[in-house]
Scaffold this motif. Structure first.
Motif, PDB file in Angstrom:
ATOM      1  N   GLU A 166     -11.552 -22.292  39.321  1.00 42.89           N
ATOM      2  CA  GLU A 166     -12.032 -21.108  40.411  1.00 42.89           C
ATOM      3  C   GLU A 166     -11.649 -21.385  41.816  1.00 42.89           C
ATOM      4  O   GLU A 166     -12.830 -21.731  42.573  1.00 42.89           O
ATOM      5  CB  GLU A 166     -13.101 -20.284  39.953  1.00 42.89           C
ATOM      6  CG  GLU A 166     -13.200 -19.768  38.679  1.00 42.89           C
ATOM      7  CD  GLU A 166     -14.286 -19.172  38.122  1.00 42.89           C
ATOM      8  OE1 GLU A 166     -14.896 -18.389  38.711  1.00 42.89           O
ATOM      9  OE2 GLU A 166     -14.894 -19.734  37.081  1.00 42.89           O
TER      10      GLU A 166
ATOM     11  N   ARG B   7     -22.600 -17.385  43.021  1.00 41.51           N
ATOM     12  CA  ARG B   7     -22.798 -16.523  44.230  1.00 41.51           C
ATOM     13  C   ARG B   7     -22.211 -17.347  45.358  1.00 41.51           C
ATOM     14  O   ARG B   7     -21.480 -16.706  46.263  1.00 41.51           O
ATOM     15  CB  ARG B   7     -24.079 -16.357  44.547  1.00 41.51           C
ATOM     16  CG  ARG B   7     -24.511 -14.973  44.804  1.00 41.51           C
ATOM     17  CD  ARG B   7     -26.054 -14.255  44.822  1.00 41.51           C
ATOM     18  NE  ARG B   7     -26.953 -15.231  44.092  1.00 41.51           N
ATOM     19  CZ  ARG B   7     -27.941 -16.069  44.877  1.00 41.51           C
ATOM     20  NH1 ARG B   7     -27.886 -15.882  46.086  1.00 41.51           N
ATOM     21  NH2 ARG B   7     -28.777 -16.689  44.359  1.00 41.51           N
ATOM     22  N   SER B  10     -18.305 -17.841  46.354  1.00 36.68           N
ATOM     23  CA  SER B  10     -17.542 -16.898  46.548  1.00 36.68           C
ATOM     24  C   SER B  10     -16.817 -17.056  47.791  1.00 36.68           C
ATOM     25  O   SER B  10     -17.232 -17.477  48.950  1.00 36.68           O
ATOM     26  CB  SER B  10     -18.213 -15.662  46.590  1.00 36.68           C
ATOM     27  OG  SER B  10     -18.823 -15.525  47.415  1.00 36.68           O
TER      28      SER B  10
END
Ligand code: FES
Ligand SMILES: [Fe+2]
Lengths: 427, 168
Positions: A166, B7, B10
Motif C-alpha cells: 500500500e 489511519r 493514509s
C-alpha cells in the motif's frame, strides 16, 4: 531531495504520463498463471498502471486482458459468463471475445452488424515462467517475450509470489536497491532465516557492518556493489542488479536460491510486489518451496484467497515490541518482506521527497532516479529506454571475492551475465 | 476500529506532516583531482549552491612526503592557495572528482586528511564507461582506499544531480 515536479514525474504512472509510458514499453507481470488455472475459469480483476482490467481465459485457453467494464452500460464484467469462446455480460447479454471484440448484442438484429462497432480495449497477455505478462504499450513497439533468467529456467527451478503493497512503487524500489538498510532493519534475520542462513558470505556481512559502496551504470540500469574486507587483502563484493524500470536482483548467498523483485504500480498509491526465487542450475528443494510458501526469505504469508499480507497496516503489522527489545527483530516486525513493506507504507502513499536528507550512502538511490529522469528525457527524442533490450534482461547478481584494484564490471563480468546451465558466482 | 498504522499512513494524514525544515545546510567540499575534472567543476561552480564550495588539487602534482605539512596543497578555482586541513576541518562531506584514466594520486592525500578528521568521502569517476577496464582499474586503485562511496558515472550532469540531492 527531489523537487515536487520531479517526484510527480517519477511516481505517476497512469495513462499518458511519461513514467507510465516507460512501464508500458515493457512486458510487466500482471498475475500468477495459477490465478487463471483452466479454460473458462472465473475472470480476475486486475488493476495495472491505474487502469482497471479484467484477465480471463477462454474456451480454447487463450488469455485475455480487457477493459473491466461492459461497453453497454458499464457493469463489471467480473460477473461475466465465461462460455463458448467469449465472455458474456450477465446484464443484457453482450458478448466479447479474447481480443475485446464484441461478438454478440442480442437486442440488435444480427444482420445489422452492430456488434462489430463495439470493442473493448485489450492488451496482449502471455504466460512465461508461471507468470502472466501484460504489454500495455503501442502495438508496433511490442518487444519479444521477457528474457529474465528466472522465467526461462525449467519450472522446477523457479518460484514466484506476489503481494499487494500500500504505497507508491518508487519507494518500494528504493528500498530494494538501498543496500545500507540490511545491517539495520534486517539485522536479526540473516543467520536464522532458512533462505539465507549458513552462507560463508554472511560472516563477512556480520563482521563488517559498514561496507564501502560502489555504484556503476550498467547497460540496463545499475550495478550496486557493497564491498567488505575478505582474507588476504581481497574484497568481498555483493553486487545487486537494477534493470529499468523496476527489476532488481539481490546477490546470492552460498548455494541458496537467488532472488529479487519487481514493483509494479496498481495505481499511484499501491503496487504489486513480485518476489522470485530460483536456482540457475538445480531444482528447488522441497524445503525451499515450503519456506517460500511459508513466507520465509523475501516472501510473506498472505490472507488465504487474497494477496494481502497477513501482517498489514490494519493490524499494525503484528508488531512485537518485546521481540524488538530483545533484539530478535530490529523494528518489531517479523520477516524480511514485511519489515520492508511496513516501513515503506509508513512513509505514506507517496512520500514527499522534498523533505528527505539523503547522505552519501544513498548514491544508489540518487543514481537510480538520475537515470530514470535522464531516460524520460531521452524518450522525448524517440530513444528506447534501457531494460527492453533482451541482453539487459539476461543478468545476474553476484557475490564474489576479488583483488583490491579490479572494477567489478570487469572482474565479475562473466558472473553478471545469465548463461543457461552455468552455476552462479556466490560465496 | 481502524488500527493506528492504517489511519496514519493514509494520504489524508500525510498532509499533516510538519512543514518545518528538518536539517541545516551541510558543508560540502568538491575537489577536482585532475585537469579534465577541473573543467567540469568550474562549470558547476557557476550555479547556485547552498553550501558547496569547489577546489582543485591539480596544481600540486607531487604529494607531500611523510611529515610534510598539507598546508597549501589545495587551491580554489581562482588559483588561490588553500589549506587542505583547514578546509576539511569544517566539512560534512568531501567529494573527489576524477576522470577515468587520469592520475588520481591526490586522492590519498585528501583521503588521509579526511580520515584523520573523520570526514565522509565520496569519489565520482567520470568517463568510466567509455574507457578500457585496465585504465579504469588504475584510477580505482587510487580512489578505493579513500572513498566510502564511489560512483562511476557516464554523464557529467550526475555531479550536479548528486549535489542537489544532498542539498549542497
Ligand atoms: S534512518 Fe533511514 S529513514 Fe530513518
Ligand atoms: Fe529490505
Amino acid at each position: 531531495m527531489l523537487r515536487k515536479e520531479q517526484n510527480d514525474l517519477l511516481t505517476q504512472t497512469g495513462p499518458g504520463t511519461p513514467m507510465g509510458r516507460m512501464f508500458r514499453l515493457n512486458w510487466v507481470p500482471a498475475l500468477l498463471a495459477e490465478e487463471l488455472p483452466e479454460n473458462e475459469c472465473p475472470p480476475v480483476r486486475v488493476k495495472l498502471l491505474s487502469e482497471r482490467l479484467l484477465a480471463w481465459r477462454d474456451t480454447q485457453g487463450r488469455y485475455a486482458l480487457t477493459d473491466e467494464f461492459c461497453a453497454h452500460r458499464g457493469i463489471s464484467l467480473w460477473f461475466g459468463r465465461n462460455e463458448d469462446n467469449g465472455l458474456r455480460c450477465p446484464y443484457h447479454g453482450w458478448k466479447y471475445d479474447h481480443t475485446g471484440q464484441c461478438i454478440d448484442v442480442p437486442s440488435e438484429p444480427e444482420e445489422s452488424g452492430f456488434c462489430k462497432k463495439i470493442k473493448l480495449k485489450s492488451y496482449p497477455l502471455i504466460e512465461r515462467g508461471g507468470i502472466l505478462w501484460a504489454y500495455m504499450g503501442p502495438p508496433e513497439l511490442q518487444p519479444p517475450p521477457p528474457a529474465w533468467e528466472f522465467v526461462n529456467v525449467p519450472r522446477e527451478q523457479t518460484i514466484t509470489t506476489k503481494r499487494s503493497q500500500e504505497c507508491n512503487w518508487l519507494q518500494a524500489l528504493e528500498g530494494g536497491i538501498d543496500s545500507s538498510h540490511v545491517s539495520f532493519l534486517h539485522r536479526g534475520d540473516l543467520n536464522t532465516d532458512p533462505m539465507f542462513k549458513g552462507a560463508k558470505g554472511n560472516q563477512y556481512n556480520l563482521s563488517d557492518s559498514r561496507p564501502f559502496f560502489e555504484v556503476v551504470e550498467s547497460p540496463g540500469g545499475l550495478y550496486i556493489g557493497a564491498r567488505r574486507n575478505a582474507e588476504n587483502g581481497n574484497y568481498y563484493w555483493r553486487i545487486t542488479q537494477w534493470v529499468m524500470p523496476t527489476f532488481t536482483m539481490i546477490p546470492p548467498r552460498g548455494d541458496h536460491c537467488v532472488h529479487g523483485h519487481f514493483w509494479i504500480p496498481m495505481d499511484d498509491e499501491n503496487c504489486w510486489t513480485w518476489s522470485y526465487d530460483y536456482h540457475p542450475t538445480r531444482s528447488l528443494k522441497e524445503s525451499e518451496v515450503n519456506a517460500v510458501r511459508g513466507g520465509k526469505g523475501i516472501h510473506v504469508t498472505t490472507i488465504p484467497g487474497t494477496f494481502r499480507p497477513v501482517q498489514n497496516k490494519d493490524n499494525d503489522y503484528l508488531v512485537d515490541r518485546a521481540a524488538q527489545k530483545a533484539g530478535k527483530t530490529y523494528s518489531g516486525v517479523l520477516g524480511f518482506g514485511m519489515q520492508d513493506a511496513s516501513v515503506q507504507e509508513s512513509m505514506g502513499p507517496v512520500v514527499d521527497r522534498s523533505k528527505e536528507n539523503l547522505v552519501s550512502t544513498d548514491n544508489g538511490i540518487i543514481m537510480m532516479r538520475h537515470r530514470l529522469l535522464r531516460t524520460l528525457k531521452a524518450m522525448e527524442n524517440g530513444e528506447t529506454p534501457p531494460g527492453i533490450d533482451l541482453a539487459h534482461q539476461r543478468v545476474r547478481s553476484a557475490a564474489v571475492v576479488l583483488p583490491p584494484d579490479q572494477p567489478f564490471k570487469d572482474a565479475a563480468k562473466e558472473a553478471m551475465i545469465a548463461k543457461p546451465g552455468v552455476a552462479p558466482a556466490t560465496v | 476500529m481502524l488500527s493506528e498504522s492504517a489511519r496514519m499512513s493514509s494520504a489524508a494524514e500525510a498532509r499533516f506532516r510538519i512543514d518545518a525544515p528538518n536539517s541545516r545546510p551541510r558543508t560540502i567540499k568538491v575537489i577536482a583531482l585532475d585537469q579534465p575534472s577541473e573543467r567540469v567543476i568550474k562549470d558547476l561552480a557557476q550555479r547556485q549552491w547552498n553550501s558547496a564550495t569547489f577546489f582543485t588539487a591539480t596544481a600540486f602534482g607531487d604529494a607531500p612526503r611523510k611529515g610534510e605539512s598539507f598546508a597549501g596543497w589545495l587551491s580554489d578555482l581562482a588559483g588561490r592557495t588553500k589549506n587542505l586541513v583547514e578546509e576539511i576541518n569544517g566539512a560534512d562531506l568531501v567529494v573527489m572528482v576524477a576522470k577515468a584514466g587520469e592520475n588520481a594520486q591526490a586522492a590519498s592525500i585528501i583521503g588521509e586528511a579526511c580520515s584523520l578528521k573523520r570526514v565522509m568521502t565520496t569519489a565520482l569517476v567520470l568517463g568510466g564507461n567509455s574507457i578500457s577496464d585496465e585504465v579504469l582499474s588504475k584510477t580505482l586503485a587510487q580512489l578505493r582506499p579513500w572513498s566510502l562511496m564511489l560512483v562511476i558515472a557516464s554523464a557529467e550532469e550526475y555531479i550536479a544531480d548528486m549535489l542537489t540531492a544532498l542539498r549542497a
